[in-house]
Each structure stands twice: as C-alpha cells, then as structure tokens.
Design an enzyme around this catalytic site. Sequence first.
Site, PDB file in Angstrom:
ATOM      1  N   GLY A 116       1.941 -12.615 -31.134  1.00 24.86           N
ATOM      2  CA  GLY A 116       1.949 -13.475 -29.956  1.00 24.86           C
ATOM      3  C   GLY A 116       0.613 -14.192 -29.808  1.00 24.86           C
ATOM      4  O   GLY A 116      -0.174 -14.294 -30.759  1.00 24.86           O
TER       5      GLY A 116
ATOM      6  N   LYS B   8      -1.825 -21.974 -20.057  1.00 26.26           N
ATOM      7  CA  LYS B   8      -2.767 -22.047 -21.184  1.00 26.26           C
ATOM      8  C   LYS B   8      -2.400 -23.123 -22.215  1.00 26.26           C
ATOM      9  O   LYS B   8      -3.279 -23.771 -22.771  1.00 26.26           O
ATOM     10  CB  LYS B   8      -2.853 -20.701 -21.891  1.00 26.26           C
ATOM     11  CG  LYS B   8      -3.488 -19.604 -21.066  1.00 26.26           C
ATOM     12  CD  LYS B   8      -3.579 -18.349 -21.908  1.00 26.26           C
ATOM     13  CE  LYS B   8      -3.924 -17.137 -21.101  1.00 26.26           C
ATOM     14  NZ  LYS B   8      -4.081 -15.946 -21.926  1.00 26.26           N
TER      15      LYS B   8
ATOM     16  N   THR C 256      -4.900 -18.975 -16.757  1.00 28.88           N
ATOM     17  CA  THR C 256      -4.034 -17.870 -17.135  1.00 28.88           C
ATOM     18  C   THR C 256      -2.573 -18.312 -17.101  1.00 28.88           C
ATOM     19  O   THR C 256      -2.281 -19.488 -16.873  1.00 28.88           O
ATOM     20  CB  THR C 256      -4.352 -16.610 -16.281  1.00 28.88           C
ATOM     21  OG1 THR C 256      -3.593 -15.522 -16.782  1.00 28.88           O
ATOM     22  CG2 THR C 256      -4.040 -16.803 -14.810  1.00 28.88           C
TER      23      THR C 256
ATOM     24  N   SER D  70     -10.232 -11.913 -12.729  1.00 28.19           N
ATOM     25  CA  SER D  70     -11.362 -12.821 -12.946  1.00 28.19           C
ATOM     26  C   SER D  70     -12.221 -13.056 -11.697  1.00 28.19           C
ATOM     27  O   SER D  70     -13.451 -13.055 -11.798  1.00 28.19           O
ATOM     28  CB  SER D  70     -10.861 -14.162 -13.493  1.00 28.19           C
ATOM     29  OG  SER D  70     -10.264 -13.957 -14.751  1.00 28.19           O
TER      30      SER D  70
ATOM     31  N   ALA E  60      -2.193 -13.441 -28.179  1.00 31.30           N
ATOM     32  CA  ALA E  60      -3.406 -12.647 -28.388  1.00 31.30           C
ATOM     33  C   ALA E  60      -3.611 -12.353 -29.875  1.00 31.30           C
ATOM     34  O   ALA E  60      -4.735 -12.414 -30.389  1.00 31.30           O
ATOM     35  CB  ALA E  60      -3.328 -11.358 -27.593  1.00 31.30           C
TER      36      ALA E  60
ATOM     37  N   SER F 138      -4.990 -11.512 -10.967  1.00 30.64           N
ATOM     38  CA  SER F 138      -6.117 -11.821 -11.855  1.00 30.64           C
ATOM     39  C   SER F 138      -7.367 -11.008 -11.497  1.00 30.64           C
ATOM     40  O   SER F 138      -7.754 -10.910 -10.332  1.00 30.64           O
ATOM     41  CB  SER F 138      -6.441 -13.319 -11.777  1.00 30.64           C
ATOM     42  OG  SER F 138      -7.608 -13.579 -12.526  1.00 30.64           O
TER      43      SER F 138
ATOM     44  N   ASP G 193     -10.294 -15.230 -26.367  1.00 33.24           N
ATOM     45  CA  ASP G 193      -9.761 -13.869 -26.603  1.00 33.24           C
ATOM     46  C   ASP G 193     -10.317 -13.253 -27.889  1.00 33.24           C
ATOM     47  O   ASP G 193     -10.675 -12.078 -27.929  1.00 33.24           O
ATOM     48  CB  ASP G 193      -8.230 -13.899 -26.688  1.00 33.24           C
ATOM     49  CG  ASP G 193      -7.583 -13.941 -25.310  1.00 33.24           C
ATOM     50  OD1 ASP G 193      -8.262 -13.609 -24.324  1.00 33.24           O
ATOM     51  OD2 ASP G 193      -6.401 -14.323 -25.231  1.00 33.24           O
TER      52      ASP G 193
ATOM     53  N   GLY H  44      -8.891  -1.740 -24.630  1.00 30.07           N
ATOM     54  CA  GLY H  44      -8.741  -3.167 -24.365  1.00 30.07           C
ATOM     55  C   GLY H  44      -9.612  -3.717 -23.236  1.00 30.07           C
ATOM     56  O   GLY H  44      -9.714  -4.936 -23.070  1.00 30.07           O
TER      57      GLY H  44
HETATM   58  P1  NAP Z   1       2.840 -12.656 -26.066  1.00 29.68           P
HETATM   59  O1  NAP Z   1       2.344 -13.934 -26.604  1.00 29.68           O
HETATM   60  O2  NAP Z   1       3.994 -12.645 -25.118  1.00 29.68           O
HETATM   61  O3  NAP Z   1       3.220 -11.720 -27.327  1.00 29.68           O
HETATM   62  C1  NAP Z   1       3.780 -10.444 -27.125  1.00 29.68           C
HETATM   63  C2  NAP Z   1       3.802  -9.680 -28.456  1.00 29.68           C
HETATM   64  O4  NAP Z   1       4.198  -8.333 -28.184  1.00 29.68           O
HETATM   65  C3  NAP Z   1       4.799 -10.228 -29.474  1.00 29.68           C
HETATM   66  O5  NAP Z   1       4.275 -10.014 -30.770  1.00 29.68           O
HETATM   67  C4  NAP Z   1       6.028  -9.346 -29.211  1.00 29.68           C
HETATM   68  O6  NAP Z   1       6.892  -9.266 -30.326  1.00 29.68           O
HETATM   69  C5  NAP Z   1       5.364  -8.030 -28.992  1.00 29.68           C
HETATM   70  N1  NAP Z   1       6.149  -7.043 -28.225  1.00 29.68           N
HETATM   71  C6  NAP Z   1       6.475  -7.075 -26.926  1.00 29.68           C
HETATM   72  N2  NAP Z   1       7.151  -5.959 -26.575  1.00 29.68           N
HETATM   73  C7  NAP Z   1       7.247  -5.207 -27.716  1.00 29.68           C
HETATM   74  C8  NAP Z   1       7.826  -3.950 -28.012  1.00 29.68           C
HETATM   75  N3  NAP Z   1       8.455  -3.213 -27.078  1.00 29.68           N
HETATM   76  N4  NAP Z   1       7.724  -3.458 -29.275  1.00 29.68           N
HETATM   77  C9  NAP Z   1       7.091  -4.182 -30.212  1.00 29.68           C
HETATM   78  N5  NAP Z   1       6.521  -5.398 -29.999  1.00 29.68           N
HETATM   79  C10 NAP Z   1       6.602  -5.894 -28.750  1.00 29.68           C
HETATM   80  O7  NAP Z   1       1.698 -11.838 -25.312  1.00 29.68           O
HETATM   81  P2  NAP Z   1       0.107 -11.902 -25.590  1.00 29.68           P
HETATM   82  O8  NAP Z   1      -0.491 -12.928 -24.740  1.00 29.68           O
HETATM   83  O9  NAP Z   1      -0.108 -11.940 -27.052  1.00 29.68           O
HETATM   84  O10 NAP Z   1      -0.356 -10.484 -24.969  1.00 29.68           O
HETATM   85  C11 NAP Z   1       0.011  -9.265 -25.567  1.00 29.68           C
HETATM   86  C12 NAP Z   1      -0.630  -8.106 -24.808  1.00 29.68           C
HETATM   87  O11 NAP Z   1      -2.028  -8.190 -24.897  1.00 29.68           O
HETATM   88  C13 NAP Z   1      -0.320  -8.082 -23.302  1.00 29.68           C
HETATM   89  O12 NAP Z   1      -0.135  -6.747 -22.928  1.00 29.68           O
HETATM   90  C14 NAP Z   1      -1.582  -8.610 -22.663  1.00 29.68           C
HETATM   91  O13 NAP Z   1      -1.800  -8.089 -21.346  1.00 29.68           O
HETATM   92  C15 NAP Z   1      -2.627  -8.070 -23.620  1.00 29.68           C
HETATM   93  N6  NAP Z   1      -3.859  -8.879 -23.636  1.00 29.68           N
HETATM   94  C16 NAP Z   1      -5.026  -8.227 -23.415  1.00 29.68           C
HETATM   95  C17 NAP Z   1      -6.195  -8.953 -23.436  1.00 29.68           C
HETATM   96  C18 NAP Z   1      -7.503  -8.258 -23.187  1.00 29.68           C
HETATM   97  O14 NAP Z   1      -8.467  -8.943 -22.846  1.00 29.68           O
HETATM   98  N7  NAP Z   1      -7.593  -6.960 -23.377  1.00 29.68           N
HETATM   99  C19 NAP Z   1      -6.172 -10.340 -23.713  1.00 29.68           C
HETATM  100  C20 NAP Z   1      -4.957 -10.960 -23.962  1.00 29.68           C
HETATM  101  C21 NAP Z   1      -3.772 -10.201 -23.919  1.00 29.68           C
HETATM  102  P3  NAP Z   1       8.066 -10.320 -30.536  1.00 29.68           P
HETATM  103  O15 NAP Z   1       7.439 -11.524 -31.191  1.00 29.68           O
HETATM  104  O16 NAP Z   1       9.042  -9.630 -31.410  1.00 29.68           O
HETATM  105  O17 NAP Z   1       8.615 -10.633 -29.173  1.00 29.68           O
END
Ligand code: NAP
Length: 287
Positions: free
Chosen positions: A137, A72, A68, A23, A139, A21, A109, A251
């Site tokens: 997902g 959550k 985290t 944070s 986010a 983390s 987020d 990001g």
């Molecule tokens: P999540 O709930 O697990 O959702 C993952 C998403 O990514 C789903 O839509 C999944 O599709 C898709 N996915 C995964 N691998 C893929 C691939 N190879 N090709 C196409 N789609 C793919 O995760 P989340 O919490 O939403 O987080 C997603 C990303 O955002 C992570 O990398 C996280 O670190 C980042 N994030 C960044 C911040 C920031 O502050 N910048 C905040 C939150 C999250 P399916 O539904 O088909 O599995």
Amino acid sequence: MHLITGSARVAGVIGHPIGHSMSPLLHNYWFQTHQIDGVYIPLDVAPIEVNEVVPMLKKAGLKGLNVTIPHKERVALCVDELSDEARLIGAANTLLFRDDGSTLGLNTDGIGFMQNLREQAPALALSRSKVMIIGAGGAARSIAYALLKNGAHELCLTNRTKARAEALAEQLTQIFPNRLTVEPWDHLEKKFDEVDLLVNSTSAGMKGEQNLEIDLSPLPRHAVVADIVYNPLMTDLLKKARACQLTTVDGLGMLLHQAVPGFEHWGGCTPKIDLSIRQLITDKLGL
Ligand code: NAP
C-alpha cells in the site's frame, strides 16, 4: 505559558475526518518546548474543497500543511514541485509553502521509517541486508523506496493482493534495477531464513484488525522485525519477534520522525524526539 502573538508561525493539518490526528498535539508540543511563537491547527476539509482551501491557506500566510486521509493523492496533483519520493508514490503528506510563493510536496513516511530504524536497530547493516516488506500500500511504497535509496542490498515484496506487489516491484526496478523480487503470499515464510530485516507495512495487527498469521522462527537470530503499526505499540508480530529474541522496531518512532521535515520548515528548527514526546503520544492513545 506558551504565548502566541500576532506574528506567530502558523501551520496545520488537513484531513477528513481530522479528530483522530496526532499531529496537532505533536507540533504544538514542539512549538511550546522549543519556545517558538507558533501554532498548529487541525482543519477538517471536505474532499471537494481541497483544491480551493489549500491555496487560500497559503494566501492567509500559513507556512505549510500536513496532509492526511483522504487528501494525500489529490494535493500531489496541485503543487509546484514534488520530492522524488512523493512523485514515485503519487501522494504527499507534507506541503511546504515557500517564501518565493511556490509549494513543495513531500512524502516523509520513508524518511521517518529510516530514521526510526537507525535509532532502534543501529547494528543493522543495510548494504549487506536482504529485506522483506509485507504489504504494497501507500506506506509500503515509501518504505521500499527509502530502503533501496539507503542501500538495501536486496528487497523482496509480498502482499495479500500479489498484483499490487508486482506493480510496485516493476516500478521500483526501473529506478533500482536487479534488486527486487516478489514472493507469493502463501510461501511467505519459505525465504525467511535469508531475511535480515522483515517489515510489516500492512494494517494487519492494528487495533480491531486481524493479526498476521506467520511463524517467525525460521528468521536468523540477527534478524530485525519492524512493524509500522503503532496502535497497539507492541503488536502481535513484535511480541512474536521478542519471543524469538529478535531485535524489534515499533511504529511510533516512524510517526514522530515523519513529522520532522515539516516542523523544520514551519518551526525553523529540528525538533527533539525524546522519551517525553513518545510518552505524550502513548498517553493520548492510551497505549
Ligand atoms: P493502504 O495503502 O490502505 O495499504 C494497506 C496494506 O495492508 C495493503 O498492502 C493491504 O493488502 C494490506 N492489508 C490490509 N489488511 C490486511 C490483512 N488483514 N492481511 C494482510 N494484509 C492486509 O494503507 P497504508 O497507508 O499503506 O497504511 C498501512 C498501515 O500502516 C496502517 O495501519 C497505517 O496506520 C500504518 N502507517 C503507520 C505509519 C507510521 O508513521 N507508523 C505511517 C503510515 C502508515 P491488499 O493490497 O491485499 O489490500
């Protein structure tokens, strides 16, 4: 030197594991630079113990917690009140322990995404924009809600697993009627010529993960491409967007801005997001 006294403001982050983390680095930097008598601690809490640990931390006088993976969703079920975003998403990433003894759960987020978008793409007029979000997902849910709440004219969702995009569109349509569509994953680029803002909210493009194999050349010249992945900071998608001379939004700003509402509560002031804090995180992550 940053002195922490017996009357320090205390907050922390719970997760399992917690070592990755950012944070603690972020919030302790803000306590220090704003000269606040406060400390922020990382706490590794096993899933089975969350329901017991959170009320104990509240009793021990903490002002709040960030939450985290994997807690959550669970914490969202045991707070007194949830923000609209957290209720819709079914997950909270920030718990505010209030003076009246109650706990408010937030999902920040979307707030972080919007603030970062405003800073990095100030010319984007959301109320006239068609947005495409890749991903459905956790986010994506926050970002879709935030974009619609902030006036995005039209929102198109696409996801590798189409059913998740359809379920999200259906849920959001109840709050924001006639503004959502779902695009099939294999026809993704077909609508690109109408898109003003393209957002990658999947984990594709993250260090060690596959990249998104898409062609950005059909996007209009004024289009903005945002990626919420921050490791690497310049993702393959953002490199492609730069090569097409499009405006890009990385990001890292979202990661920093989503932490602000929590710090405002336990630090008692709005923290500064400047180049030095970006540098601190990029150095730590080796970006
Ligand atoms: P999540 O709930 O697990 O959702 C993952 C998403 O990514 C789903 O839509 C999944 O599709 C898709 N996915 C995964 N691998 C893929 C691939 N190879 N090709 C196409 N789609 C793919 O995760 P989340 O919490 O939403 O987080 C997603 C990303 O955002 C992570 O990398 C996280 O670190 C980042 N994030 C960044 C911040 C920031 O502050 N910048 C905040 C939150 C999250 P399916 O539904 O088909 O599995």
